[in-house]
Scaffold this motif. Structure first.
Motif, PDB file in Angstrom:
ATOM      1  N   TYR A  16      -3.438  -5.531  -0.549  1.00  0.00           N
ATOM      2  CA  TYR A  16      -2.853  -6.625   0.238  1.00  0.00           C
ATOM      3  C   TYR A  16      -3.011  -6.359   1.738  1.00  0.00           C
ATOM      4  O   TYR A  16      -3.441  -7.231   2.496  1.00  0.00           O
ATOM      5  N   VAL A  17      -2.651  -5.140   2.168  1.00  0.00           N
ATOM      6  CA  VAL A  17      -2.743  -4.786   3.585  1.00  0.00           C
ATOM      7  C   VAL A  17      -4.185  -4.872   4.063  1.00  0.00           C
ATOM      8  O   VAL A  17      -4.465  -5.396   5.155  1.00  0.00           O
ATOM      9  N   ARG A  18      -5.107  -4.372   3.269  1.00  0.00           N
ATOM     10  CA  ARG A  18      -6.520  -4.396   3.648  1.00  0.00           C
ATOM     11  C   ARG A  18      -7.035  -5.829   3.799  1.00  0.00           C
ATOM     12  O   ARG A  18      -7.817  -6.132   4.708  1.00  0.00           O
ATOM     13  N   ALA A  19      -6.585  -6.717   2.941  1.00  0.00           N
ATOM     14  CA  ALA A  19      -7.058  -8.100   2.980  1.00  0.00           C
ATOM     15  C   ALA A  19      -6.518  -8.862   4.190  1.00  0.00           C
ATOM     16  O   ALA A  19      -7.237  -9.657   4.798  1.00  0.00           O
ATOM     17  N   PHE A  20      -5.260  -8.602   4.573  1.00  0.00           N
ATOM     18  CA  PHE A  20      -4.621  -9.407   5.612  1.00  0.00           C
ATOM     19  C   PHE A  20      -4.672  -8.781   7.002  1.00  0.00           C
ATOM     20  O   PHE A  20      -4.268  -9.421   7.979  1.00  0.00           O
ATOM     21  N   HIS A  21      -5.127  -7.540   7.116  1.00  0.00           N
ATOM     22  CA  HIS A  21      -5.227  -6.911   8.435  1.00  0.00           C
ATOM     23  C   HIS A  21      -6.639  -6.412   8.696  1.00  0.00           C
ATOM     24  O   HIS A  21      -6.847  -5.488   9.474  1.00  0.00           O
ATOM     25  N   ARG A  22      -7.602  -7.037   8.049  1.00  0.00           N
ATOM     26  CA  ARG A  22      -8.996  -6.638   8.184  1.00  0.00           C
ATOM     27  C   ARG A  22      -9.697  -7.361   9.326  1.00  0.00           C
ATOM     28  O   ARG A  22     -10.488  -6.771  10.059  1.00  0.00           O
ATOM     29  N   ASP A  23      -9.383  -8.649   9.493  1.00  0.00           N
ATOM     30  CA  ASP A  23     -10.103  -9.482  10.444  1.00  0.00           C
ATOM     31  C   ASP A  23      -9.214  -9.903  11.604  1.00  0.00           C
ATOM     32  O   ASP A  23      -7.991  -9.967  11.488  1.00  0.00           O
ATOM     33  N   TYR A  54     -10.337   4.603   5.012  1.00  0.00           N
ATOM     34  CA  TYR A  54      -9.425   5.604   4.441  1.00  0.00           C
ATOM     35  C   TYR A  54      -8.500   4.959   3.410  1.00  0.00           C
ATOM     36  O   TYR A  54      -8.215   5.556   2.363  1.00  0.00           O
ATOM     37  N   LEU A  55      -8.046   3.736   3.692  1.00  0.00           N
ATOM     38  CA  LEU A  55      -7.193   3.038   2.736  1.00  0.00           C
ATOM     39  C   LEU A  55      -7.953   2.775   1.444  1.00  0.00           C
ATOM     40  O   LEU A  55      -7.409   2.941   0.344  1.00  0.00           O
ATOM     41  N   SER A  56      -9.213   2.379   1.549  1.00  0.00           N
ATOM     42  CA  SER A  56     -10.030   2.159   0.354  1.00  0.00           C
ATOM     43  C   SER A  56     -10.207   3.452  -0.434  1.00  0.00           C
ATOM     44  O   SER A  56     -10.219   3.445  -1.667  1.00  0.00           O
ATOM     45  N   ILE A  57     -10.341   4.571   0.277  1.00  0.00           N
ATOM     46  CA  ILE A  57     -10.457   5.866  -0.404  1.00  0.00           C
ATOM     47  C   ILE A  57      -9.165   6.195  -1.148  1.00  0.00           C
ATOM     48  O   ILE A  57      -9.193   6.669  -2.292  1.00  0.00           O
ATOM     49  N   LEU A  58      -8.018   5.931  -0.524  1.00  0.00           N
ATOM     50  CA  LEU A  58      -6.736   6.173  -1.199  1.00  0.00           C
ATOM     51  C   LEU A  58      -6.587   5.290  -2.438  1.00  0.00           C
ATOM     52  O   LEU A  58      -6.065   5.728  -3.471  1.00  0.00           O
ATOM     53  N   ILE A  59      -7.043   4.042  -2.333  1.00  0.00           N
ATOM     54  CA  ILE A  59      -6.992   3.155  -3.501  1.00  0.00           C
ATOM     55  C   ILE A  59      -7.904   3.702  -4.596  1.00  0.00           C
ATOM     56  O   ILE A  59      -7.531   3.714  -5.784  1.00  0.00           O
ATOM     57  N   ALA A  60      -9.090   4.170  -4.214  1.00  0.00           N
ATOM     58  CA  ALA A  60     -10.020   4.745  -5.196  1.00  0.00           C
ATOM     59  C   ALA A  60      -9.418   5.973  -5.875  1.00  0.00           C
ATOM     60  O   ALA A  60      -9.478   6.114  -7.099  1.00  0.00           O
ATOM     61  N   LEU A  61      -8.812   6.864  -5.091  1.00  0.00           N
ATOM     62  CA  LEU A  61      -8.190   8.062  -5.664  1.00  0.00           C
ATOM     63  C   LEU A  61      -7.014   7.698  -6.566  1.00  0.00           C
ATOM     64  O   LEU A  61      -6.739   8.389  -7.548  1.00  0.00           O
TER      65      LEU A  61
END
Length: 323
Positions: A16-23, A54-61
């Motif tokens: 959610y955070v990645r989607a709404f604070h990306r652009d 880094y957030l994507s890496i945490l989601i992957a882990l």
């Protein structure tokens, strides 16, 4: 949440955070008004490129810890895309590249090799990182077998930030953003490497470079006259308050009233400097609870690891980031 083992929550909230604070979404009114106000008062925060990756890496882990390997690999590739995405905050980061290299080495050496190769040729990283990465490339090319998987640990937390202005030269933007304490030094052995996240602070300074964010750069330069105007108004108000108080005190034959007025005037003038600094300050918003360094190893953690045990004791908290 990740350190607490709340992996599903990391996936849900992180996505959610990645989607709404990306652009970056521009609002003309907010951008114009903010010229006379501190940066970031009226505009939404946009994640830095290293924060997205880094957030994507945490989601992957988190997916890995839930035994969902395919979903995890998708997120790792998402992190790779975030690194190269040409959006508002963009740019590759050597720390993120190192994390990718280590994680992919546990699953697919063919994917990991370009990351190690990139680090080995990166002139912006230390010679320690270059040499360590070159050894990994040689291992992969030589089909050398090695025991154990790469384990990743976050070390401590990033230091607080401070800043100073440089509106005269402006070679790298009008602000110089600096940590309040030093980062750990890069260190490596045959099977371990410790790499500080100092490049993340450098990335924050890059926000104000003219060729990176022209609008942000322009706003910071145009804001200077407003800051000085607020300062002049504050000093003028203080002088007027002191003079008026003393005039009334002389008329009323009250020396204490004049003294109190002068004290009040001094306080107003003193606080004027704080107001000018507040208005002209750069936007230092960032994720504060990020590691000050990453310790990556495929060996045991003991007293024989100089990279780890030469670090200051107040940074010795290790946060496990991979199984």
């Amino acid at each position: 949440m990740f350190l607490a083992g709340c992996y599903q929550e990391v996936i849900t909230l992180g996505s959610y955070v990645r989607a709404f604070h990306r652009d970056k979404f521009y609002q003309l009114t907010a951008e114009v008004i903010e010229v006379a106000l501190p940066e970031g008062v009226l505009t939404e925060y946009v994640m830095e490129s290293y924060e997205r990756s880094y957030l994507s890496i945490l989601i992957a882990l988190s997916y890995f810890n839930l035994d969902k390997k395919e979903e995890a690999l998708v997120e790792l590739r998402q992190s790779m895309m975030d690194e190269n995405a040409h959006i508002y905050n963009h740019g590759n980061d050597p720390v993120i590249t190192l994390l990718h290299a280590a994680i992919w080495s546990n699953f697919d050496l063919n994917v990991a090799r370009p990351f190690w190769k990139k680090l080995s040729e990166d002139k912006n990283v230390s010679s320690e990182v270059q040499s360590f990465s070159q050894e990994r490339v040689q291992e992969i090319d030589g089909n050398k077998k090695f025991e154990g998987t790469w384990r990743i640990f976050g070390l401590g937390y990033m230091p607080r930030l401070t800043w100073k202005t440089d509106f005269i030269k402006r070679e790298n933007g009008p602000y110089k953003i600096m940590p309040t304490r030093n980062f750990p030094k890069t260190c490596s052995t045959n099977s371990t490497i410790l790499m500080p996240t100092s490049s993340w602070v450098q990335k924050l300074s890059k926000r104000y470079e003219a060729d990176y964010h022209p609008l942000l750069y322009t706003k910071s330069v145009v804001r200077v006259p407003f800051g000085f105007t607020y300062g002049v108004l504050g000093v003028t108000t203080g002088v007027a308050a002191g003079a008026t108080g003393c005039a009334i005190g002389a008329y009323a034959n009250s020396s204490s009233l004049c003294a109190d007025s002068l004290n009040a005037a001094g306080y107003i003038i003193k606080k004027t400097g704080n107001m000018v600094e507040y208005v002209m300050a750069p936007d230092l918003r960032h994720w504060e609870k990020m590691p000050t360094a990453f310790f990556i190893t495929r060996g045991n953690i003991d007293q024989s690891v100089p990279c780890l045990f030469d670090v200051e004791l107040n940074l010795m908290t290790l946060h496990t980031l991979a199984r």
